[in-house]
Write a protein that holds these residues in place. Structure first.
Motif, PDB file in Angstrom:
ATOM      1  N   ILE A 171       0.815  -1.205   0.000  1.00 52.03           N
ATOM      2  CA  ILE A 171       0.000   0.000   0.000  1.00 52.03           C
ATOM      3  C   ILE A 171       0.854   1.263   0.000  1.00 52.03           C
ATOM      4  O   ILE A 171       0.478   2.274  -0.582  1.00 52.03           O
ATOM      5  CB  ILE A 171      -0.954  -0.008   1.217  1.00 52.03           C
ATOM      6  CG1 ILE A 171      -1.846  -1.242   1.184  1.00 52.03           C
ATOM      7  CG2 ILE A 171      -1.780   1.235   1.295  1.00 52.03           C
ATOM      8  CD1 ILE A 171      -2.687  -1.381  -0.062  1.00 52.03           C
ATOM      9  N   LEU A 196      -3.986  -5.487  -6.557  1.00 47.42           N
ATOM     10  CA  LEU A 196      -5.353  -5.703  -6.093  1.00 47.42           C
ATOM     11  C   LEU A 196      -5.587  -7.188  -5.818  1.00 47.42           C
ATOM     12  O   LEU A 196      -6.257  -7.543  -4.849  1.00 47.42           O
ATOM     13  CB  LEU A 196      -6.374  -5.164  -7.097  1.00 47.42           C
ATOM     14  CG  LEU A 196      -7.842  -5.267  -6.700  1.00 47.42           C
ATOM     15  CD1 LEU A 196      -8.115  -4.622  -5.337  1.00 47.42           C
ATOM     16  CD2 LEU A 196      -8.732  -4.634  -7.764  1.00 47.42           C
ATOM     17  N   LEU A 206      -4.355  -7.901  -2.418  1.00 50.72           N
ATOM     18  CA  LEU A 206      -5.288  -7.391  -1.414  1.00 50.72           C
ATOM     19  C   LEU A 206      -6.505  -8.310  -1.286  1.00 50.72           C
ATOM     20  O   LEU A 206      -6.972  -8.587  -0.182  1.00 50.72           O
ATOM     21  CB  LEU A 206      -5.719  -5.964  -1.764  1.00 50.72           C
ATOM     22  CG  LEU A 206      -6.613  -5.257  -0.752  1.00 50.72           C
ATOM     23  CD1 LEU A 206      -5.908  -5.126   0.596  1.00 50.72           C
ATOM     24  CD2 LEU A 206      -7.008  -3.890  -1.262  1.00 50.72           C
ATOM     25  N   VAL A 208     -13.194  -6.712   0.520  1.00 52.47           N
ATOM     26  CA  VAL A 208     -13.072  -5.689  -0.516  1.00 52.47           C
ATOM     27  C   VAL A 208     -14.433  -5.571  -1.199  1.00 52.47           C
ATOM     28  O   VAL A 208     -15.025  -6.575  -1.592  1.00 52.47           O
ATOM     29  CB  VAL A 208     -11.977  -6.052  -1.548  1.00 52.47           C
ATOM     30  CG1 VAL A 208     -11.930  -5.033  -2.673  1.00 52.47           C
ATOM     31  CG2 VAL A 208     -10.619  -6.172  -0.864  1.00 52.47           C
ATOM     32  N   MET A 222     -15.025   1.802  -5.905  1.00 48.43           N
ATOM     33  CA  MET A 222     -14.598   1.163  -4.657  1.00 48.43           C
ATOM     34  C   MET A 222     -14.311   2.272  -3.661  1.00 48.43           C
ATOM     35  O   MET A 222     -13.810   3.331  -4.032  1.00 48.43           O
ATOM     36  CB  MET A 222     -13.339   0.311  -4.871  1.00 48.43           C
ATOM     37  CG  MET A 222     -13.570  -0.882  -5.779  1.00 48.43           C
ATOM     38  SD  MET A 222     -12.159  -2.011  -5.859  1.00 48.43           S
ATOM     39  CE  MET A 222     -10.990  -1.060  -6.815  1.00 48.43           C
ATOM     40  N   GLU A 260     -13.006   3.452   0.474  1.00 43.44           N
ATOM     41  CA  GLU A 260     -11.780   3.385   1.260  1.00 43.44           C
ATOM     42  C   GLU A 260     -11.880   2.215   2.225  1.00 43.44           C
ATOM     43  O   GLU A 260     -12.974   1.769   2.558  1.00 43.44           O
ATOM     44  CB  GLU A 260     -11.596   4.678   2.046  1.00 43.44           C
ATOM     45  CG  GLU A 260     -11.392   5.887   1.167  1.00 43.44           C
ATOM     46  CD  GLU A 260     -11.202   7.166   1.980  1.00 43.44           C
ATOM     47  OE1 GLU A 260     -11.694   7.237   3.124  1.00 43.44           O
ATOM     48  OE2 GLU A 260     -10.567   8.087   1.457  1.00 43.44           O
ATOM     49  N   MET A 261     -10.732   1.735   2.680  1.00 40.95           N
ATOM     50  CA  MET A 261     -10.749   0.673   3.670  1.00 40.95           C
ATOM     51  C   MET A 261      -9.607   0.848   4.649  1.00 40.95           C
ATOM     52  O   MET A 261      -8.570   1.416   4.316  1.00 40.95           O
ATOM     53  CB  MET A 261     -10.758  -0.705   3.011  1.00 40.95           C
ATOM     54  CG  MET A 261      -9.453  -1.241   2.531  1.00 40.95           C
ATOM     55  SD  MET A 261      -9.647  -2.842   1.701  1.00 40.95           S
ATOM     56  CE  MET A 261      -9.419  -3.960   3.046  1.00 40.95           C
ATOM     57  N   ILE A 270      -7.122   3.495   3.085  1.00 38.75           N
ATOM     58  CA  ILE A 270      -6.617   3.246   1.735  1.00 38.75           C
ATOM     59  C   ILE A 270      -7.747   3.469   0.740  1.00 38.75           C
ATOM     60  O   ILE A 270      -8.821   2.887   0.863  1.00 38.75           O
ATOM     61  CB  ILE A 270      -6.102   1.790   1.610  1.00 38.75           C
ATOM     62  CG1 ILE A 270      -5.044   1.488   2.671  1.00 38.75           C
ATOM     63  CG2 ILE A 270      -5.582   1.511   0.209  1.00 38.75           C
ATOM     64  CD1 ILE A 270      -3.869   2.425   2.656  1.00 38.75           C
ATOM     65  N   ASN A 271      -7.507   4.324  -0.254  1.00 36.98           N
ATOM     66  CA  ASN A 271      -8.483   4.573  -1.305  1.00 36.98           C
ATOM     67  C   ASN A 271      -8.320   3.488  -2.369  1.00 36.98           C
ATOM     68  O   ASN A 271      -7.354   3.494  -3.134  1.00 36.98           O
ATOM     69  CB  ASN A 271      -8.283   5.958  -1.912  1.00 36.98           C
ATOM     70  CG  ASN A 271      -9.326   6.292  -2.956  1.00 36.98           C
ATOM     71  OD1 ASN A 271     -10.108   5.438  -3.373  1.00 36.98           O
ATOM     72  ND2 ASN A 271      -9.337   7.538  -3.390  1.00 36.98           N
ATOM     73  N   LEU A 272      -9.263   2.565  -2.422  1.00 39.08           N
ATOM     74  CA  LEU A 272      -9.166   1.456  -3.362  1.00 39.08           C
ATOM     75  C   LEU A 272      -9.273   1.891  -4.818  1.00 39.08           C
ATOM     76  O   LEU A 272      -8.885   1.143  -5.719  1.00 39.08           O
ATOM     77  CB  LEU A 272     -10.224   0.400  -3.034  1.00 39.08           C
ATOM     78  CG  LEU A 272     -10.089  -0.259  -1.665  1.00 39.08           C
ATOM     79  CD1 LEU A 272     -11.199  -1.273  -1.443  1.00 39.08           C
ATOM     80  CD2 LEU A 272      -8.732  -0.909  -1.490  1.00 39.08           C
ATOM     81  N   SER A 311      -7.446   3.793  -6.218  1.00 41.35           N
ATOM     82  CA  SER A 311      -6.074   3.891  -6.740  1.00 41.35           C
ATOM     83  C   SER A 311      -5.770   2.722  -7.670  1.00 41.35           C
ATOM     84  O   SER A 311      -5.008   2.859  -8.624  1.00 41.35           O
ATOM     85  CB  SER A 311      -5.060   3.904  -5.594  1.00 41.35           C
ATOM     86  OG  SER A 311      -5.251   5.029  -4.790  1.00 41.35           O
ATOM     87  N   PHE A 312      -6.374   1.566  -7.403  1.00 43.30           N
ATOM     88  CA  PHE A 312      -6.162   0.411  -8.269  1.00 43.30           C
ATOM     89  C   PHE A 312      -6.808   0.609  -9.633  1.00 43.30           C
ATOM     90  O   PHE A 312      -6.498  -0.121 -10.574  1.00 43.30           O
ATOM     91  CB  PHE A 312      -6.710  -0.864  -7.614  1.00 43.30           C
ATOM     92  CG  PHE A 312      -5.981  -1.237  -6.349  1.00 43.30           C
ATOM     93  CD1 PHE A 312      -4.671  -1.693  -6.388  1.00 43.30           C
ATOM     94  CD2 PHE A 312      -6.606  -1.115  -5.124  1.00 43.30           C
ATOM     95  CE1 PHE A 312      -3.995  -2.041  -5.226  1.00 43.30           C
ATOM     96  CE2 PHE A 312      -5.941  -1.459  -3.959  1.00 43.30           C
ATOM     97  CZ  PHE A 312      -4.625  -1.927  -4.013  1.00 43.30           C
TER      98      PHE A 312
END
Length: 175
Positions: A5, A42, A45, A52, A138, A140-141, A150-152, A154-155
């Protein structure tokens, strides 16, 4: 995982494929598939055991005045059980979780919408043009050991995939 990450994430730009509307009685159903939506990072993850989620939104829009006449949203959740060595995909449009032992099959189920009830045909006027707008995102997690969420997205290069159909009339759906 935190190393993953904290490094630069190489993203992808997913898009929708095989988007369709089907009529059954007075109900309108939506199907589609999100393509090119996974990266090696991803995938790592998804196999971490954390949940997710992908959220899908679909709008039926009056093409003449750009007003939304019907909207639906669905959430798909993916979780890997390390202890049981199985994947579970929950899809809110049918309120059902499916178990998989194959990672690729689970990923394919995560990004697929299949005959999801969207709206009733009575929300449409006979002589108006409409289009379908389908999108996904998606959120954040939280990750253990990391103070920041984490801003998903980004993937997905922080780009929300959107599909806009060609305009259609109500009668074209039932022919």
């Amino acid at each position: 995982m935190s190393q993953l990450i904290l490094t630069a994430v190489v993203g992808t730009e997913p898009y929708f494929q095989d988007v369709s509307l089907e009529v059954s009685g007075d109900r309108l159903f939506c199907s589609g598939r999100l393509v090119d939506s996974f990266t090696p990072d991803l995938d790592l993850l998804l196999q971490s055991g954390d949940t997710v989620s992908i959220n899908f939104e679909v709008d039926l829009v009056n093409a003449e005045n750009d007003s939304v006449v019907a909207i639906a949203d669905w959430e798909h959740r993916f979780v890997y059980s390390i202890l049981e060595d199985e994947y579970s995909v929950y899809r809110s449009e049918n309120d059902k979780a499916t178990k998989f032992f194959n990672f690729d099959q689970a990923k394919n189920d995560l990004v697929r919408i299949e005959n999801a009830l969207f709206c009733r045909m009575r929300v449409m006027e006979d002589d108006q043009l409409y289009f379908l707008r389908l999108s996904a995102f998606m959120g954040e997690m939280d990750m253990p050991g990391i103070t920041k969420k984490i801003n998903l997205m980004s993937f997905w290069n922080r780009i929300r995939p959107i599909h806009i159909s060609a305009p259609f009339l109500k009668r074209q759906l039932v022919l």
